[in-house]
Design an enzyme around this catalytic site. Structure first.
Site, PDB file in Angstrom:
ATOM      1  N   ASP A   1       0.888  -1.164   0.000  1.00  0.00           N
ATOM      2  CA  ASP A   1       0.000   0.000   0.000  1.00  0.00           C
ATOM      3  C   ASP A   1       0.928   1.217   0.000  1.00  0.00           C
ATOM      4  O   ASP A   1       1.559   1.535   1.003  1.00  0.00           O
ATOM      5  CB  ASP A   1      -0.896  -0.023   1.244  1.00  0.00           C
ATOM      6  CG  ASP A   1      -1.841   1.182   1.309  1.00  0.00           C
ATOM      7  OD1 ASP A   1      -1.578   2.192   0.622  1.00  0.00           O
ATOM      8  OD2 ASP A   1      -2.825   1.124   2.072  1.00  0.00           O
TER       9      ASP A   1
ATOM     10  N   LYS B   1      -6.688   9.739  -2.259  1.00  0.00           N
ATOM     11  CA  LYS B   1      -5.737  10.619  -1.554  1.00  0.00           C
ATOM     12  C   LYS B   1      -4.918  11.435  -2.559  1.00  0.00           C
ATOM     13  O   LYS B   1      -5.476  12.190  -3.315  1.00  0.00           O
ATOM     14  CB  LYS B   1      -4.864   9.781  -0.629  1.00  0.00           C
ATOM     15  CG  LYS B   1      -5.628   8.733   0.180  1.00  0.00           C
ATOM     16  CD  LYS B   1      -6.676   9.329   1.101  1.00  0.00           C
ATOM     17  CE  LYS B   1      -7.418   8.217   1.847  1.00  0.00           C
ATOM     18  NZ  LYS B   1      -8.573   8.658   2.575  1.00  0.00           N
TER      19      LYS B   1
HETATM   20  N1  PLP Z   1      -4.781   2.892   2.523  1.00  0.00           N
HETATM   21  C1  PLP Z   1      -4.459   3.999   3.204  1.00  0.00           C
HETATM   22  C2  PLP Z   1      -3.018   4.211   3.617  1.00  0.00           C
HETATM   23  C3  PLP Z   1      -5.439   4.928   3.539  1.00  0.00           C
HETATM   24  O1  PLP Z   1      -5.099   6.034   4.230  1.00  0.00           O
HETATM   25  C4  PLP Z   1      -6.788   4.689   3.151  1.00  0.00           C
HETATM   26  C5  PLP Z   1      -7.857   5.641   3.513  1.00  0.00           C
HETATM   27  O2  PLP Z   1      -7.699   6.511   4.332  1.00  0.00           O
HETATM   28  C6  PLP Z   1      -7.081   3.525   2.447  1.00  0.00           C
HETATM   29  C7  PLP Z   1      -6.058   2.651   2.134  1.00  0.00           C
HETATM   30  C8  PLP Z   1      -8.497   3.228   2.015  1.00  0.00           C
HETATM   31  O3  PLP Z   1      -8.846   4.001   0.916  1.00  0.00           O
HETATM   32  P1  PLP Z   1     -10.341   4.476   0.557  1.00  0.00           P
HETATM   33  O4  PLP Z   1     -10.774   5.415   1.638  1.00  0.00           O
HETATM   34  O5  PLP Z   1     -10.173   5.094  -0.781  1.00  0.00           O
HETATM   35  O6  PLP Z   1     -11.173   3.243   0.540  1.00  0.00           O
END
Ligand code: PLP
Length: 388
Positions: A179, A204
């Protein structure tokens, strides 16, 4: 109009959106395709290759191609959210698979892994991903199929040595997925460091304007797991709206300049805040005192991200009081947008969170850095007066 984009620098690739345009009209931006279904040929064939837009939508392609190019992967896929992208990876593993994930990671995914993953036949080991020995000890050679890294890990920003983890699992049939939402392809390219897959919450930095929820996966090569993920998107149907895909491409075209400014602002703030009388600790990979600094320096480029956290000299009341008294910093969850956000993270994560209650997470935007600093200083003074 064939473009030789592979020789372009990153800033050129993103600003140009790899040169994608509307081939039907010569419009300089790609079209939005809203059709959900496609004509079948009179002899009952589908020679165009397009049947129904849950399978795929041509609006996704320019953003997917750009992201695959930035990450230096073979293919990218957009999803309806970052969570949808991440969950598609876990649900595409064979039932009975064992996965290794970080102890500190994006809380909603951690919650899904604890509460829901077992229903899909997965077992999960949570380890300190910065300690290679812990990763090594958790591997079950017959069962482990995936190591999930989040680097830097939200919201304490631990940095994982991606190369070392990849080397550790080289002898096993284990996929390494990262991630990389916070690092963005501007700062880190996990596939180049040897990982197999990259995931982004495109909500983001990739979109960058707090107005699209989207996710993405990029693969180094088209493996059987990747094919299972492509099938998962089609069949489970966590697809993005074509309007959001077009908006995302528009956001990505300013990615390089936004990330450069956010990261420079964050670095400057981290340095100033480390000397501030109300702050116990600043968590930021750009500070030489931070545990993951050397790894970040060797595996990242052009800065240390726009995210930092501060631990205040006081309790939860003081931390919440500071967030309550900022004017420029907006009190809201999420990260990676042009406007700066402040959040008392333990409150949103709730019971069982590993995040200390004196911690405030700062998502640094592209505003003037002196305004951002001054706003925080004023909020510290006001909160300290009202809690003393
Ligand atoms: N990975 C990280 C590091 C995040 O900060 C977030 C959401 O804040 C996600 C995944 C999940 O993404 P989404 O809110 O687009 O589902």
């Amino acid at each position: 109009m064939k473009k030789d984009y592979q020789s372009w620098q990153t800033a050129t690739k993103v600003a140009q959106g790899l040169g994608a345009y509307d081939t039907a009209t010569n419009g300089v931006v790609p079209a939005i395709h809203t059709a959900t279904t496609y004509y079948r040929d009179a002899d009952n064939q589908y020679r165009s290759g397009r049947v129904y837009s849950r399978d795929n939508n041509p609006t996704y392609l320019p953003a997917e191609n750009l992201l695959a190019e930035l990450e230096q992967g073979e293919r990218a896929l957009l999803f309806a959210s970052g969570m949808a992208a991440a969950v598609a990876v876990f649900q595409s593993l064979p039932s009975g698979a064992h996965v290794i994930t970080p102890k500190v990671m994006y809380w909603a995914l951690r919650k899904w892994l604890v509460e829901d993953a077992p229903r899909f036949g997965l077992t999960v080991s949570f380890v300190d991903m910065t300690q290679l020995e812990e990763v090594k000890a958790a591997i079950q050679p017959e069962l482990t199929r995936l190591i999930w890294i989040e680097s830097p890990a939200n919201p304490m920003w631990q940095v994982t040595d991606i190369k070392a983890v990849v080397q550790e699992v080289a002898a096993h049939n284990i996929t390494v997925a990262v991630d990389s939402t916070v690092a963005t392809p501007i700062h880190c390219k996990p596939l180049v460091l040897g990982a197999d897959m990259v995931m982004h919450s495109a909500t983001k930095y990739l979109n960058g304007h707090s107005d699209v929820i989207a996710g993405a996966l990029v693969t180094r090569e088209q493996t059987s797991l990747w094919e299972a993920i492509v099938k998962h998107r089609k069949q489970a149907g966590a697809v993005l709206s074509p309007f959001d895909a077009a908006q995302l491409l528009r956001g990505m075209r300013t990615l390089a300049i936004r990330v450069e400014r956010s990261s420079a602002n964050a670095h400057e703030l981290a340095q100033r805040l480390s000397k501030h009388e109300w702050i116990r600790e600043v968590l930021y990979p750009g500070l030489p005192s931070f545990a993951g600094h050397e790894t970040a320096k060797s595996q990242w480029q052009d800065g240390f991200t726009g995210m930092l956290s501060i631990r205040v000299k006081g309790n939860e009341r003081l931390a919440i009081g500071i967030a309550a008294n900022t004017e420029i910093w907006r009190r809201a969850t999420s990260l990676g947008s042009v406007e700066s956000l402040i959040e008392h993270r333990a409150s949103i994560e709730g019971v069982g969170t590993p995040v200390p209650d004196d911690l405030l997470r700062l998502s640094v935007g592209i505003e003037d850095v002196n305004d951002l600093y001054q706003d925080l200083c004023t909020a510290f003074e006001t909160a300290a007066r009202s809690t003393s």
